[in-house]
Design an enzyme around this catalytic site. Structure first.
Site, PDB file in Angstrom:
ATOM      1  N   TYR A 137      45.711  27.649  31.524  1.00  0.00           N
ATOM      2  CA  TYR A 137      45.648  26.915  30.257  1.00  0.00           C
ATOM      3  C   TYR A 137      46.748  25.855  30.172  1.00  0.00           C
ATOM      4  O   TYR A 137      46.506  24.728  29.706  1.00  0.00           O
ATOM      5  CB  TYR A 137      45.760  27.876  29.067  1.00  0.00           C
ATOM      6  CG  TYR A 137      44.710  28.977  29.070  1.00  0.00           C
ATOM      7  CD1 TYR A 137      43.405  28.709  29.435  1.00  0.00           C
ATOM      8  CD2 TYR A 137      45.031  30.283  28.705  1.00  0.00           C
ATOM      9  CE1 TYR A 137      42.448  29.713  29.456  1.00  0.00           C
ATOM     10  CE2 TYR A 137      44.081  31.287  28.714  1.00  0.00           C
ATOM     11  CZ  TYR A 137      42.785  30.999  29.099  1.00  0.00           C
ATOM     12  OH  TYR A 137      41.846  31.993  29.112  1.00  0.00           O
ATOM     13  N   GLU A 166      43.238  32.836  22.290  1.00  0.00           N
ATOM     14  CA  GLU A 166      44.280  33.869  22.337  1.00  0.00           C
ATOM     15  C   GLU A 166      44.344  34.389  23.766  1.00  0.00           C
ATOM     16  O   GLU A 166      43.316  34.515  24.422  1.00  0.00           O
ATOM     17  CB  GLU A 166      43.945  35.067  21.426  1.00  0.00           C
ATOM     18  CG  GLU A 166      44.186  34.818  19.953  1.00  0.00           C
ATOM     19  CD  GLU A 166      42.956  34.286  19.260  1.00  0.00           C
ATOM     20  OE1 GLU A 166      41.856  34.376  19.861  1.00  0.00           O
ATOM     21  OE2 GLU A 166      43.064  33.776  18.133  1.00  0.00           O
TER      22      GLU A 166
HETATM   23  C1  LIG Z   1      42.201  33.767  34.562  1.00  0.00           C
HETATM   24  C2  LIG Z   1      41.086  33.589  35.583  1.00  0.00           C
HETATM   25  C3  LIG Z   1      39.787  33.162  34.854  1.00  0.00           C
HETATM   26  C4  LIG Z   1      41.483  32.466  36.576  1.00  0.00           C
HETATM   27  O1  LIG Z   1      40.387  32.259  37.428  1.00  0.00           O
HETATM   28  P1  LIG Z   1      40.507  31.853  38.989  1.00  0.00           P
HETATM   29  O2  LIG Z   1      39.133  31.571  39.442  1.00  0.00           O
HETATM   30  O3  LIG Z   1      41.279  32.878  39.734  1.00  0.00           O
HETATM   31  O4  LIG Z   1      41.425  30.559  38.855  1.00  0.00           O
HETATM   32  P2  LIG Z   1      41.472  29.256  39.783  1.00  0.00           P
HETATM   33  O5  LIG Z   1      41.391  29.601  41.218  1.00  0.00           O
HETATM   34  O6  LIG Z   1      40.519  28.266  39.251  1.00  0.00           O
HETATM   35  O7  LIG Z   1      42.974  28.770  39.480  1.00  0.00           O
HETATM   36  C5  LIG Z   1      43.233  27.890  38.402  1.00  0.00           C
HETATM   37  C6  LIG Z   1      44.659  28.020  37.934  1.00  0.00           C
HETATM   38  O8  LIG Z   1      44.895  29.345  37.394  1.00  0.00           O
HETATM   39  C7  LIG Z   1      46.240  29.727  37.696  1.00  0.00           C
HETATM   40  N1  LIG Z   1      46.216  30.824  38.656  1.00  0.00           N
HETATM   41  C8  LIG Z   1      45.141  31.303  39.337  1.00  0.00           C
HETATM   42  N2  LIG Z   1      45.501  32.360  40.110  1.00  0.00           N
HETATM   43  C9  LIG Z   1      46.826  32.539  39.911  1.00  0.00           C
HETATM   44  C10 LIG Z   1      47.764  33.470  40.418  1.00  0.00           C
HETATM   45  N3  LIG Z   1      47.408  34.429  41.292  1.00  0.00           N
HETATM   46  N4  LIG Z   1      49.047  33.401  39.990  1.00  0.00           N
HETATM   47  C11 LIG Z   1      49.423  32.461  39.102  1.00  0.00           C
HETATM   48  N5  LIG Z   1      48.578  31.527  38.569  1.00  0.00           N
HETATM   49  C12 LIG Z   1      47.296  31.565  38.983  1.00  0.00           C
HETATM   50  C13 LIG Z   1      46.893  28.514  38.325  1.00  0.00           C
HETATM   51  O9  LIG Z   1      47.386  27.680  37.293  1.00  0.00           O
HETATM   52  C14 LIG Z   1      45.694  27.857  39.011  1.00  0.00           C
HETATM   53  O10 LIG Z   1      45.908  26.492  39.277  1.00  0.00           O
HETATM   54  P3  LIG Z   1      46.598  26.077  40.694  1.00  0.00           P
HETATM   55  O11 LIG Z   1      45.642  26.564  41.748  1.00  0.00           O
HETATM   56  O12 LIG Z   1      46.698  24.603  40.627  1.00  0.00           O
HETATM   57  O13 LIG Z   1      47.915  26.796  40.752  1.00  0.00           O
HETATM   58  C15 LIG Z   1      40.852  34.891  36.419  1.00  0.00           C
HETATM   59  O14 LIG Z   1      42.084  35.302  36.944  1.00  0.00           O
HETATM   60  C16 LIG Z   1      40.243  36.043  35.627  1.00  0.00           C
HETATM   61  O15 LIG Z   1      39.029  36.140  35.509  1.00  0.00           O
HETATM   62  N6  LIG Z   1      41.086  36.943  35.105  1.00  0.00           N
HETATM   63  C17 LIG Z   1      40.598  38.126  34.342  1.00  0.00           C
HETATM   64  C18 LIG Z   1      40.044  37.728  33.005  1.00  0.00           C
HETATM   65  C19 LIG Z   1      41.084  36.994  32.169  1.00  0.00           C
HETATM   66  O16 LIG Z   1      42.257  37.362  32.134  1.00  0.00           O
HETATM   67  N7  LIG Z   1      40.623  35.955  31.458  1.00  0.00           N
HETATM   68  C20 LIG Z   1      41.466  35.183  30.560  1.00  0.00           C
HETATM   69  C21 LIG Z   1      41.404  35.788  29.219  1.00  0.00           C
HETATM   70  S1  LIG Z   1      42.437  34.914  28.075  1.00  0.00           S
END
Ligand SMILES: CC(C)(COP(=O)(O)OP(=O)(O)OC[C@H]1O[C@@H](n2cnc3c(N)ncnc32)[C@H](O)[C@@H]1OP(=O)(O)O)[C@@H](O)C(=O)NCCC(=O)NCCS
Length: 230
Positions: free
Chosen positions: A152, A140
């Site tokens: 995702y 979710e």
């Molecule tokens: C969601 C989360 C885990 C992503 O982690 P991250 O380490 O920043 O992500 P990554 O650097 O590995 O990026 C992977 C992908 O995420 C997406 N993404 C990451 N940052 C983004 C941004 N600022 N805007 C849009 N998409 C983004 C993209 O699809 C990216 O792939 P790409 O680099 O090819 O575009 C992080 O933002 C987080 O911890 N958020 C708070 C907790 C949360 O919301 N968890 C999910 C609960 S369902």
């Protein structure tokens, strides 16, 4: 910085909670994490750690037998292993049920976001799901959480439904996302492509960070003139 994935240890819980408080409005308690770690029959958790250098192979001898990217993915060890010297920069978990793995949580620390840690964690969870016999993954996600949804979608999750007012803090709806069959040739081919791209990205980052940065000018050194005198 070099990032790698391991099974979460009980000693990681305080740092996991710190990241959790920075990431979610209704954080789980330490007792909940402890219970989850002590229930491997249905729950599995991993952490991403950071290291200034490649993880020494004598610390993790299994790494020597693995391909480069696989050295970043989970090593098996007891969740009660002694505390690791490598700091936690992210974590994630799944619940297992028959042939599906439900992602319960995933977060990277704010200071490393946008550097591939979330993607590395998701790869770790996909590997765990496959190792545990799952063929599908589900989760979710808040309808407003576009960043997580992008991650995702990149890995083949599709929105298949909505849970109305799922989040109790603000009554926000959740999108329910599912993968197709993780074991299908099509998904495995997609995963290989994504992993090659992720490996390239992480290597590029490591190399860029390893390059010596130009020394800043001494505070009272005269700055270079922009034109010559002649
Ligand atoms: C969601 C989360 C885990 C992503 O982690 P991250 O380490 O920043 O992500 P990554 O650097 O590995 O990026 C992977 C992908 O995420 C997406 N993404 C990451 N940052 C983004 C941004 N600022 N805007 C849009 N998409 C983004 C993209 O699809 C990216 O792939 P790409 O680099 O090819 O575009 C992080 O933002 C987080 O911890 N958020 C708070 C907790 C949360 O919301 N968890 C999910 C609960 S369902």
């Amino acid at each position: 910085m070099y990032f790698f994935i391991e099974a979460m240890r009980e000693s990681d819980i305080p740092r996991v909670q710190e990241i959790e408080r920075q990431s979610f409005s209704t954080p789980w308690s330490a007792a909940t994490y402890l219970r989850e770690l002590r229930s491997p029959e249905y729950a599995r958790y991993i952490v991403a750690r950071a290291s200034r250098t490649r993880v020494p192979l004598d610390t993790y001898p299994q790494a020597a037998r693995r391909t480069w990217l696989n050295t970043l993915l989970p090593f098996r060890h007891a969740t009660t292993a002694p505390a690791s010297p490598y700091p936690v920069v992210g974590y994630g978990g799944i619940w297992l049920s028959v042939d599906e793995a439900h992602i319960t949580t995933i977060a990277s620390a704010p200071e490393v976001r946008g550097r591939g840690v979330g993607e590395l964690l998701l790869n770790g969870l996909i590997d765990l799901a496959l190792e545990c016999g799952a063929s599908f993954m589900t989760l979710e996600v808040r309808v407003s959480n576009q960043v997580a949804q992008n991650l995702y979608l990149k890995y083949g999750f599709e929105a298949r439904g909505v849970r109305r007012r799922y989040y109790t803090d603000n009554n926000e709806d959740a999108l329910i996302m599912w993968t197709g069959d993780l074991r299908s040739a099509e998904y495995q081919a997609r995963l290989r492509q994504l992993r090659m791209a992720l490996a390239e990205r992480l290597k590029r980052q490591e190399q860029a960070e390893a390059e010596p940065q130009p020394a800043p000018p001494a505070p009272d050194a005269p700055s270079s003139p922009s034109t010559t005198q002649a």
